[in-house]
Each structure stands twice: as C-alpha cells, then as structure tokens.
Design an enzyme around this catalytic site. Structure first.
Site, PDB file in Angstrom:
ATOM      1  N   LYS A 221     -16.820  27.021  26.027  1.00  0.00           N
ATOM      2  CA  LYS A 221     -17.236  27.502  27.348  1.00  0.00           C
ATOM      3  C   LYS A 221     -16.841  28.965  27.475  1.00  0.00           C
ATOM      4  O   LYS A 221     -15.667  29.318  27.332  1.00  0.00           O
ATOM      5  CB  LYS A 221     -16.564  26.669  28.430  1.00  0.00           C
ATOM      6  CG  LYS A 221     -16.849  27.200  29.829  1.00  0.00           C
ATOM      7  CD  LYS A 221     -16.409  26.229  30.888  1.00  0.00           C
ATOM      8  CE  LYS A 221     -16.606  26.833  32.272  1.00  0.00           C
ATOM      9  NZ  LYS A 221     -16.186  25.910  33.335  1.00  0.00           N
ATOM     10  N   ARG A 231     -20.558  28.989  41.781  1.00  0.00           N
ATOM     11  CA  ARG A 231     -19.349  29.262  42.570  1.00  0.00           C
ATOM     12  C   ARG A 231     -19.703  29.372  44.055  1.00  0.00           C
ATOM     13  O   ARG A 231     -18.865  29.054  44.913  1.00  0.00           O
ATOM     14  CB  ARG A 231     -18.641  30.507  42.032  1.00  0.00           C
ATOM     15  CG  ARG A 231     -18.061  30.247  40.645  1.00  0.00           C
ATOM     16  CD  ARG A 231     -17.364  31.434  40.032  1.00  0.00           C
ATOM     17  NE  ARG A 231     -17.056  31.173  38.620  1.00  0.00           N
ATOM     18  CZ  ARG A 231     -16.673  32.086  37.748  1.00  0.00           C
ATOM     19  NH1 ARG A 231     -16.538  33.359  38.133  1.00  0.00           N
ATOM     20  NH2 ARG A 231     -16.416  31.753  36.501  1.00  0.00           N
ATOM     21  N   LYS A 244     -11.842  34.709  34.695  1.00  0.00           N
ATOM     22  CA  LYS A 244     -11.338  33.550  33.947  1.00  0.00           C
ATOM     23  C   LYS A 244     -11.185  33.849  32.457  1.00  0.00           C
ATOM     24  O   LYS A 244     -11.199  32.937  31.631  1.00  0.00           O
ATOM     25  CB  LYS A 244     -12.271  32.356  34.184  1.00  0.00           C
ATOM     26  CG  LYS A 244     -12.415  31.980  35.672  1.00  0.00           C
ATOM     27  CD  LYS A 244     -13.092  30.641  35.876  1.00  0.00           C
ATOM     28  CE  LYS A 244     -13.153  30.266  37.356  1.00  0.00           C
ATOM     29  NZ  LYS A 244     -13.725  28.931  37.583  1.00  0.00           N
ATOM     30  N   GLU A 260     -12.812  25.915  18.487  1.00  0.00           N
ATOM     31  CA  GLU A 260     -12.611  25.174  19.740  1.00  0.00           C
ATOM     32  C   GLU A 260     -13.229  23.768  19.657  1.00  0.00           C
ATOM     33  O   GLU A 260     -12.623  22.791  20.085  1.00  0.00           O
ATOM     34  CB  GLU A 260     -13.249  25.934  20.915  1.00  0.00           C
ATOM     35  CG  GLU A 260     -12.429  27.105  21.434  1.00  0.00           C
ATOM     36  CD  GLU A 260     -11.265  26.649  22.321  1.00  0.00           C
ATOM     37  OE1 GLU A 260     -11.047  25.434  22.453  1.00  0.00           O
ATOM     38  OE2 GLU A 260     -10.579  27.525  22.881  1.00  0.00           O
ATOM     39  N   LYS A 275     -21.621  26.098  26.676  1.00  0.00           N
ATOM     40  CA  LYS A 275     -21.965  26.567  28.017  1.00  0.00           C
ATOM     41  C   LYS A 275     -21.638  28.046  28.155  1.00  0.00           C
ATOM     42  O   LYS A 275     -20.559  28.441  27.721  1.00  0.00           O
ATOM     43  CB  LYS A 275     -21.134  25.753  29.007  1.00  0.00           C
ATOM     44  CG  LYS A 275     -21.300  26.144  30.435  1.00  0.00           C
ATOM     45  CD  LYS A 275     -20.354  25.326  31.272  1.00  0.00           C
ATOM     46  CE  LYS A 275     -20.388  25.860  32.688  1.00  0.00           C
ATOM     47  NZ  LYS A 275     -19.359  25.325  33.511  1.00  0.00           N
ATOM     48  N   SER A 301     -26.029  27.562  36.449  1.00  0.00           N
ATOM     49  CA  SER A 301     -26.619  27.942  37.733  1.00  0.00           C
ATOM     50  C   SER A 301     -27.357  29.281  37.677  1.00  0.00           C
ATOM     51  O   SER A 301     -28.441  29.412  38.247  1.00  0.00           O
ATOM     52  CB  SER A 301     -25.524  27.991  38.792  1.00  0.00           C
ATOM     53  OG  SER A 301     -24.480  28.860  38.394  1.00  0.00           O
ATOM     54  N   TYR A 340     -30.131  21.805  36.415  1.00  0.00           N
ATOM     55  CA  TYR A 340     -30.533  21.600  37.812  1.00  0.00           C
ATOM     56  C   TYR A 340     -32.028  21.320  37.908  1.00  0.00           C
ATOM     57  O   TYR A 340     -32.519  20.921  38.956  1.00  0.00           O
ATOM     58  CB  TYR A 340     -30.147  22.826  38.659  1.00  0.00           C
ATOM     59  CG  TYR A 340     -28.659  23.105  38.539  1.00  0.00           C
ATOM     60  CD1 TYR A 340     -27.742  22.354  39.273  1.00  0.00           C
ATOM     61  CD2 TYR A 340     -28.159  24.060  37.655  1.00  0.00           C
ATOM     62  CE1 TYR A 340     -26.380  22.551  39.130  1.00  0.00           C
ATOM     63  CE2 TYR A 340     -26.797  24.280  37.507  1.00  0.00           C
ATOM     64  CZ  TYR A 340     -25.911  23.518  38.249  1.00  0.00           C
ATOM     65  OH  TYR A 340     -24.562  23.705  38.095  1.00  0.00           O
TER      66      TYR A 340
HETATM   67  C1  PBG Z   1     -15.692  24.666  36.743  1.00  0.00           C
HETATM   68  C2  PBG Z   1     -17.105  24.757  36.329  1.00  0.00           C
HETATM   69  C3  PBG Z   1     -17.949  25.871  36.386  1.00  0.00           C
HETATM   70  C4  PBG Z   1     -19.206  25.431  36.026  1.00  0.00           C
HETATM   71  C5  PBG Z   1     -19.094  24.075  35.714  1.00  0.00           C
HETATM   72  N1  PBG Z   1     -17.788  23.673  35.877  1.00  0.00           N
HETATM   73  C6  PBG Z   1     -17.717  27.257  36.863  1.00  0.00           C
HETATM   74  C7  PBG Z   1     -16.678  28.093  36.276  1.00  0.00           C
HETATM   75  O1  PBG Z   1     -16.134  27.804  35.212  1.00  0.00           O
HETATM   76  O2  PBG Z   1     -16.371  29.086  36.916  1.00  0.00           O
HETATM   77  C8  PBG Z   1     -20.440  26.286  36.017  1.00  0.00           C
HETATM   78  C9  PBG Z   1     -21.723  25.568  36.164  1.00  0.00           C
HETATM   79  C10 PBG Z   1     -22.869  26.428  36.551  1.00  0.00           C
HETATM   80  O3  PBG Z   1     -22.781  27.667  36.662  1.00  0.00           O
HETATM   81  O4  PBG Z   1     -23.940  25.855  36.777  1.00  0.00           O
HETATM   82  N2  PBG Z   1     -14.720  24.793  35.834  1.00  0.00           N
END
Ligand code: PBG
Length: 353
Positions: A221, A231, A244, A260, A275, A301, A340
């Site tokens: 990720k 968010r 992050k 990982e 992701k 998203s 989505y």
């Molecule tokens: C939380 C999480 C995130 C997403 C899924 N789980 C956001 C992040 O890590 O800040 C993102 C999913 C998306 O953008 O559709 N840990």
C-alpha cells in the site's frame, strides 16, 4: 442513488473492404488486424474477461436511519445508514457480487487520540456486519482494519511525540480485528501498514477460534494522493495531520513491494492486495508473477473520482473508461478488484450477458 455518466461517444466499428481508392497493397502475409475484423472474431481471441466474480464493493456507513449522504468528491457514492447498507447488500446479492467491504464515517465526537471506537463491539462497522449477515449470510463481508476512521488525528496508528507507534498499534489492531470477527466478518483486511500486523492478527483470530476468518492484507500500500476522496468520505481529510509516509510505501519503489508481500504471506495472509490500482499495475503484475497468490487490487477513490469527473464533463465516455480500467486490472494479473464502480459494472455485465 443511481450514478449518471456523461453522454456516450458514438463509435464506428464496421469492417471495411479495401477498394481501388486505397493505398496499393503492401503484399503483407501477416495481418494482425484479421483477428480484429468483427466482434465475434475479437471474442474468440480475447485473453482476459471481467466478470462479477471479480468485484468487491466498498460501502461507507454512517449514523442515522433511512439516510444517505452523498460524498461530494465521489459522485454516485453515498454514506449509508446501517439499514441502507443492508439494502445495498441486497443489491450486491442480486447482482451476484461476491463480497462487499465496509468503511465507517465515525461521529467526530467519538474520535479520540487512541481510536477507541475501533474496538467497540457495537461500533458502526460491527452493527453493519451483524445486520447484513443476518439477512444475507451468503454474501462475503470484508472489514478494513486500521485506526484512521476513529482517531482524532486521522492516522492509522497510535502517536507518541509525533511518531506513529508500530507495536502498540498492532495490539489495538488485533482487538479491532477480533470485534469485527465476532460480529461475523468473513475477511479481515489490515490497511494500516504496520510491521507484523498480519501475523499478530492471525494469531489473535486463531486463539479466539476464528480459524476460518480470512486475511486479505493490504500488502503493498503506497502513500498516495489518490486517497483524497476516501478521506472525505470517512471524515479524516480535515483532521489528518501530516502524511502517512512513515508507514505507507514510497511511490518510487517496486522491489520493496515484493518484500512486503512476501512478509505478509509468511505471516499468514490468505490474499494480498496492491493499492492504489491504475498507477501501480506494474506492481500487480510483479506480485502475481512472483508469488502466484490470490492477488487483489484497490481502484481507489481518486481513480474513481477522476473517471467520474471527466465523464461528467463529457471529456471521456465514463462507462467505457470504467470497463476498460477494470479489465486492465485483470490483464495485469489481478484476481479481483475493490472498486466503487462494482454495482454499475455488475449491472453492465448483467445486461450484456
Ligand atoms: C485506511 C484506508 C484508506 C483507504 C482504504 N483504507 C485511506 C488511507 O490509507 O489514507 C483508501 C481507499 C480509497 O481511497 O478509496 N487505512
């Protein structure tokens, strides 16, 4: 709420016979275009297909009853009260989507430094899992494990002196996974990127007797700008302090993704995920080729928002872009896609069959 795409772009797609007016023949023997001359011929040589079995549908749940609140940066996506989430679960079943994923919008008053609401056995996610599983026991339910929808600072872990604590966070994540499993969750999906969390969660689940609860780890990720609209949806955009990058991966890295993924498999992950999606198709391919594991990808998203925004401006044909993007994940080696677009893609696939 039904999503609306822009107006479709007309495409001519008829085979032509070369005429005397065409350029002189090149005397070619090998003409790859022959296999593309008609839809039936293209169908015969098509290498990848998208089916509803490939889709996992993420839903956002929020407080209230009979309530849907649009997420402005994700046109067509609503935050749902639990009863409405159950209705969407029903839609998933009718569309033959095998699994949904749940994310909470936690009331700001319930957010704190330690993300305590994450381990409340009666939090929104647990309530939703119970309600959905009661009506639709045959529908797969995946729950995200991370603290960001629950913390006042919007981070996935606990913070001390401005640092995200690894091991202390993992302890909380195990408890979060356990309340979700107790509620009836089928797949635990840790998205926090703390070291060692998959092994700790596996041990916690097994010790509590949840031997069959699967783990789909967000193994590779990346720290990404494409999470912005998510968010907004879970209400952590405004509260997030800093970024992050001390736990999510650096965009520049590819070998590190393999390390990982290897760790998460060794710790007991049943399925692994990459992701975001489209900007990281190379990673999907490497992960699949290297490990041959059930490999999933999250079309996040921001990817959804880009396609929808361009579509609403009539700059692209949104429906075709949706299907093309989803097929691209299959071509890259993914076994499934969190998206989505899931209900819209499933509807389209249904209408075509
Ligand atoms: C939380 C999480 C995130 C997403 C899924 N789980 C956001 C992040 O890590 O800040 C993102 C999913 C998306 O953008 O559709 N840990």
């Amino acid at each position: 709420m039904a999503i609306k795409f822009g107006r479709p772009i007309e495409m001519r797609d008829t085979p032509r016979r070369e005429t005397a007016l065409s350029a002189p023949s090149l005397d070619l023997v090998v003409r790859p275009r022959r296999n593309r001359k008609a839809e039936w011929a293209r169908r015969m040589v098509r290498e990848n297909v998208l089916t509803t079995d490939d889709l996992i549908w993420p839903l956002f749940v929020a407080d209230g009853h009979d309530k849907r609140t649009p997420v402005v940066s994700m046109p067509g996506v609503d935050r749902l009260s639990v009863d409405q989430a159950v209705r969407e679960a029903e839609r998933a079943v009718k569309l033959n989507i095998p699994c949904i994923a749940l994310f909470p919008y936690t009331d700001p008053g319930l957010r704190d430094e330690r993300g305590s609401e994450a381990v409340n056995p009666d939090n929104l996610v647990c309530q939703s899992v119970r309600a959905i599983k009661k009506e639709f026991p045959e529908l797969g339910v995946l729950c995200d494990v991370a603290l960001d929808p629950f913390t006042s600072h919007g981070h996935d872990g606990l913070i001390e002196d401005g640092k995200i604590l690894n091991d202390a966070t993992v302890t909380v994540l195990v408890r979060q996974a356990l309340v979700q499993a107790e509620a009836g969750c089928d797949i635990i999906a840790p998205s926090d990127m703390m070291d060692g969390r998959v092994g700790a969660i596996r041990e916690g689940l097994d010790a509590a007797g949840f031997l069959d609860v699967q783990i789909m780890s967000y193994a590779a990720k990346y720290a990404s700008a494409f999470y912005g609209p998510f968010r907004d949806a879970v209400g952590s955009a405004k509260t997030l302090t800093g970024d992050k990058r001390t736990y999510q991966m650096d965009n520049a890295n590819s070998d590190e993704a393999l390390r990982e993924v290897e760790l998460d498999i060794a710790e007991g992950a049943d399925m692994v995920m990459v992701k975001p999606g489209m900007p990281y198709l190379d990673i999907v391919r490497r992960v699949k080729d290297t490990f041959g594991m059930p490999t999933f990808v999250y079309q996040v998203s921001g990817e959804y928002a880009m396609i929808m925004a361009a579509s609403h401006n009539n700059w692209i044909d949104g429906e075709r872009a949706m299907m093309e993007s989803l097929l691209a994940f299959k071509r890259a080696g993914a076994n499934g896609i969190l998206t989505y677009f899931a209900p819209h893609a499933a509807e389209k696939l249904k209408n075509e069959s």
